[in-house]
Design an enzyme around this catalytic site. Structure first.
Site, PDB file in Angstrom:
ATOM      1  N   SER A  98      43.297  38.698  55.078  1.00 49.84           N
ATOM      2  CA  SER A  98      42.825  39.935  54.387  1.00 49.84           C
ATOM      3  C   SER A  98      41.605  40.514  55.179  1.00 49.84           C
ATOM      4  O   SER A  98      41.311  41.566  54.276  1.00 49.84           O
ATOM      5  CB  SER A  98      42.352  39.329  53.008  1.00 49.84           C
TER       6      SER A  98
ATOM      7  N   LYS B 180      36.725  38.499  44.976  1.00 42.45           N
ATOM      8  CA  LYS B 180      36.246  39.492  45.974  1.00 42.45           C
ATOM      9  C   LYS B 180      35.652  40.761  45.280  1.00 42.45           C
ATOM     10  O   LYS B 180      34.865  41.268  45.439  1.00 42.45           O
ATOM     11  CB  LYS B 180      37.392  40.049  46.600  1.00 42.45           C
TER      12      LYS B 180
END
Length: 795
Positions: free
Chosen positions: A675, A718
């Site tokens: 990611s 996140k």
């Protein structure tokens, strides 16, 4: 005196003949009969050699010992069936010097040893010792007749006496051959003394064991006789037989217990076995334990679920803050259960980081259903018998822990928690994960067969709940049968509410403090959350609250405390300087530094990925303890930047003259995952094109070589980390749009989300134009575009 001669050979199986022995031999093999016929035509003498292996029917030269006995054939009798019976008498020893023939019979050149040795003081001493040993052997063994003992004692020649003793000993052929092969008389006597002493030791041991067994048998017979007398006395007095009373008590328990037909039949069968056993039988204890287990299990006993949905909802709200999806799933189950009582229970699996309340949530489910709760920890379980149970053939056998838990619950439909199912392992004792399939599979567990019970038990009414930290560690066949519910980490607001509602009251009670003495408000809890814990759950938060209250308790006992509400400054005084600092980013744009988002075990975090070009030969350097997947993302990002060099205003051949160094802080923390792909590509594009990256923008997403942006996981953690760090805009893959509903509404309102499909869109959002980036360029010595003369210009 030694003499050599040719002589026929008769092989012997399982027998050995010494000199001076007289013995009958039955001969049936063709070569053996041919050898006897030859001996009868000559001087009636033949050499007897023993076979090394008794099983061999047609021996060769290698299968025969080389030392044997020459015998004189005294009598020959032909028997029906073509066999012979011969009477032979041993004459002397002989050793084969050379085998002359194998067919039609064995024939060899041999050397004779007459054995006319003289008595010496040493031989006389050894002979007397051997005589005493033989008498001791005869006394212990009781297999040697008095006449044989007398004949041995009458012999005066040491060699002949040794042979006679050896013939009466119960020795193996190998040992007898060793005596026969000892040509020297002193060596023969020494070897025979060693063998007879070994046999005496064995006989002495057998005698001691026999005495012990005899005593035990006498004791058992005595006890049996006394018990029979007691029974007779009880019968005369009209007292009830103890064993019969036990049998009748078991029968009454079996009738009263609400057993299934199969279980009742099995219990009565075992009871019938118990009745036929002796009272002192060890097997009786095993049967009693087994019957006790069958009687104790709740074969048809079940608790009734609560039908009050509002009350169940209230219990769930009281016990847990947040977790809306989980609560909604439990209420759905209760509703369907009320409409269809015979539905099969689902298998729920809570997956999330430590400390988010997976185990306590299972307890709340049991309380809301008004069912019994059973917990089994699977961490480190590697024996299949832990699940299925041991077979009753083993000493100390017990049912598996599933059946043990059902007995403990006393109902057939408890809430059964399998904790840490991802921590199971397997070894030579079996695979417990495979054994769990029969427990959990709705198609099989209605007739679950425990190895100990050997009677099917219905587990279909049990509500099974699993917990795990990582879905990757759960075996695929098990995961296929579960309904997975992910529990992500708590937001700061959720942690504060959990602490105020649950943790603080609990710890105040544990530490004996009351609200009039000390109070912790939301500001104090937020201080602890941000400065002293770094986790997804609330386990460490509870420890730190307990730490604060312990220090307050000490001051209360010392009478140094004034009742008051604590402030954030008090927290720092009590706990010391904050241990953690959530990373916040600067809002000034930077060249070669992009803000990425990471998902860790303790929640989300922000990472500033740095890229710096250096004069070199196109080498890519990666630091920061990166995993293989993250390194591959960096390579993919560099390939994309090279393919878009012209549109980004970068020299096409930059990679021939420049090295790129990418660093991801913190260097001591392992990092991996795809990611960070778009973040590293953005940092590289910024460094090479001298365009600054907006520091109020964070991004996460996987990159492909063609510049596509792929979805990622851990979105909620996140986004929360970005919010804590002061980020205002977050770049996300377009396919993660569906995950936005996981984000709390109050957080969503404060952030701007930009969803992208291509890397070009990321660069358009994150990079400033070249004209606006000039003021953010540091003055560093670099190479100009022709890569010949160094000069000082902004990067």
């Amino acid at each position: 005196m030694m003499q050599e001669r040719e002589i026929p050979i008769l092989p012997l199986r399982g027998i050995l003949v010494f000199p001076y022995m007289v013995i009958h031999l039955d001969v049936g093999r063709e070569r053996s009969m041919a050898a006897i016929e030859e001996a009868m035509l000559l001087d009636r003498q033949i050499l007897l050699l023993s076979q090394k292996e008794m099983e061999i029917d047609s021996p060769t030269i290698d299968d025969l010992y080389t030392v044997g006995t020459i015998v004189d054939i005294k009598q020959l009798l032909r028997l029906p069936g073509g066999t012979m019976r011969v009477l032979v008498e041993g004459i002397c020893r002989a050793e084969v010097k050379e085998f002359l023939a194998e067919d039609p019979f064995f024939k060899a050149q041999v050397e004779r040893f007459p054995g006319n040795e003289r008595m010496s003081p040493e031989l006389e001493n050894m002979t007397r010792s051997l005589t005493h040993q033989f008498e001791e052997y005869a006394r212990l063994g009781k297999k040697v007749s008095p006449e044989a003992i007398g004949s041995v004692l009458a012999v005066k020649e040491p060699g002949r006496m040794a042979d006679l003793v050896a013939s009466h000993l119960n020795l193996k052929i190998e040992d007898k051959q060793a005596v026969l092969g000892a040509i020297d008389v002193s060596e023969r006597l020494e070897k025979l003394t060693e063998l007879i002493m070994r046999e005496i030791e064995i006989l002495e041991l057998e005698r001691r064991i026999g005495l012990r067994v005899r005593k035990q048998m006498e004791k058992a017979q005595k006890e049996y006789y006394l018990r029979e007398q007691i029974k007779a006395i009880q019968k005369e007095l009209g007292d009830k037989d103890e064993k019969q009373a036990e049998i009748e008590e078991y029968k009454e328990k079996i009738e009263k217990a609400n057993l299934t037909d199969e279980a009742r039949e099995k219990a009565l069968k075992e009871l019938d076995r118990l009745e036929k056993m002796a009272a002192s039988s060890a097997e009786g204890t095993v049967v009693r334990t087994y019957i006790d287990w069958i009687i104790a299990l709740p074969w048809n006993k079940a608790s009734r679920d609560k039908g009050d949905m509002h009350k169940a909802e209230k219990i769930l709200e009281e016990d847990h803050y947040g977790l809306e999806k989980v609560k909604e799933r439990i209420l759905e189950y209760l509703s369907i259960r009320k409409l269809t009582p015979n539905m099969r229970s689902p298998i729920l699996c809570f997956i999330g980081p430590p400390g988010v309340g997976k185990t306590s949530l299972a307890k709340s489910i049991a309380r809301s259903l008004d069912r019994k709760f059973v917990r089994m920890s699977l961490g480190g379980v590697r024996d299949e018998a832990e699940i299925r149970g041991h077979r009753r053939t083993y000493i100390g056998a017990l049912p598996g822990r599933v059946i043990q838990g059902i007995r403990k619950a006393e109902t057939k439909n408890p809430v059964f928690l399998f904790d840490e199912i991802d921590k199971m392992s397997s070894d030579f004792r079996g695979d417990p994960a495979s054994a769990m399939l029969e427990v959990l599979d709705p198609e099989q567990n209605h007739s679950y067969a425990d190895h100990y019970l050997e009677v099917p038990f219905d587990l279909s009414k049990v509500l099974f709940i699993m917990t795990a930290n990582y879905i990757e560690n759960i075996p695929r066949p098990l995961l296929d049968r579960m309904e997975v519910i992910h529990l992500s980490g708590y937001t700061e607001d959720e942690k504060v509410n959990i602490a105020v509602r649950h943790l603080i009251p609990k710890q105040m009670k544990v530490h004996g403090l009351k609200e009039i003495v000390v109070r912790l408000d939301s500001a104090c809890v937020l201080k602890i959350v941000r400065g002293y814990t770094r986790e997804s759950g609330v386990r460490n938060l509870e420890r730190e609250i307990a730490n604060v209250l312990r220090k307050v308790a000490v001051r209360v006992v010392k009478k140094e405390w004034k009742p008051r509400t604590l402030t954030p400054e008090d927290i720092e005084t009590l706990l010391g300087a904050p241990r953690y600092f959530y990373r916040t980013v600067g809002f000034e744009p930077e060249i070669g530094a992009a803000v990425g988002l990471a998902y860790t075990e303790v929640g989300g975090d922000v990472l500033t990925i740095e890229a710096t070009p250096l004069a070199g030969k196109g080498r890519l350097t990666l630091t920061g303890k990166l995993g293989d997947v993250m390194k591959e993302s960096a390579q993919a990002g560099l390939t994309f930047v090279r393919s878009q060099a012209e549109s980004l205003g970068i020299s096409k051949d930059f990679y021939d003259q420049l090295d790129l160094h990418i660093h991801v802080p913190e260097g001591a923390v392992p990092k991996d995952g795809p990611s960070a792909g778009i973040t590293m590509a953005t940092a590289m594009a910024s460094a090479l094109s001298s365009r600054a990256v907006r520091q109020d923008v964070a991004m996460t997403g996987e990159i492909t070589l063609r510049g596509n942006v792929l979805p990622i996981g851990g979105l909620k953690e996140k986004v929360l980390a970005a919010h804590r760090a002061g980020i205002k805009t977050i770049i996300l893959p377009e396919k993660n749009l569906k995950d936005l509903e996981e984000i709390p509404e109050e957080i969503r309102k404060e952030l701007e989300f930009r969803f992208v499909k291509r890397m070009e869109e990321v660069l358009d959002i994150a990079l400033l134009p070249v004209s606006k980036s000039q003021e953010f360029l540091p003055q560093l010595p670099v190479y100009n575009t022709d890569f010949t003369q160094p000069e000082s210009r902004p990067l």
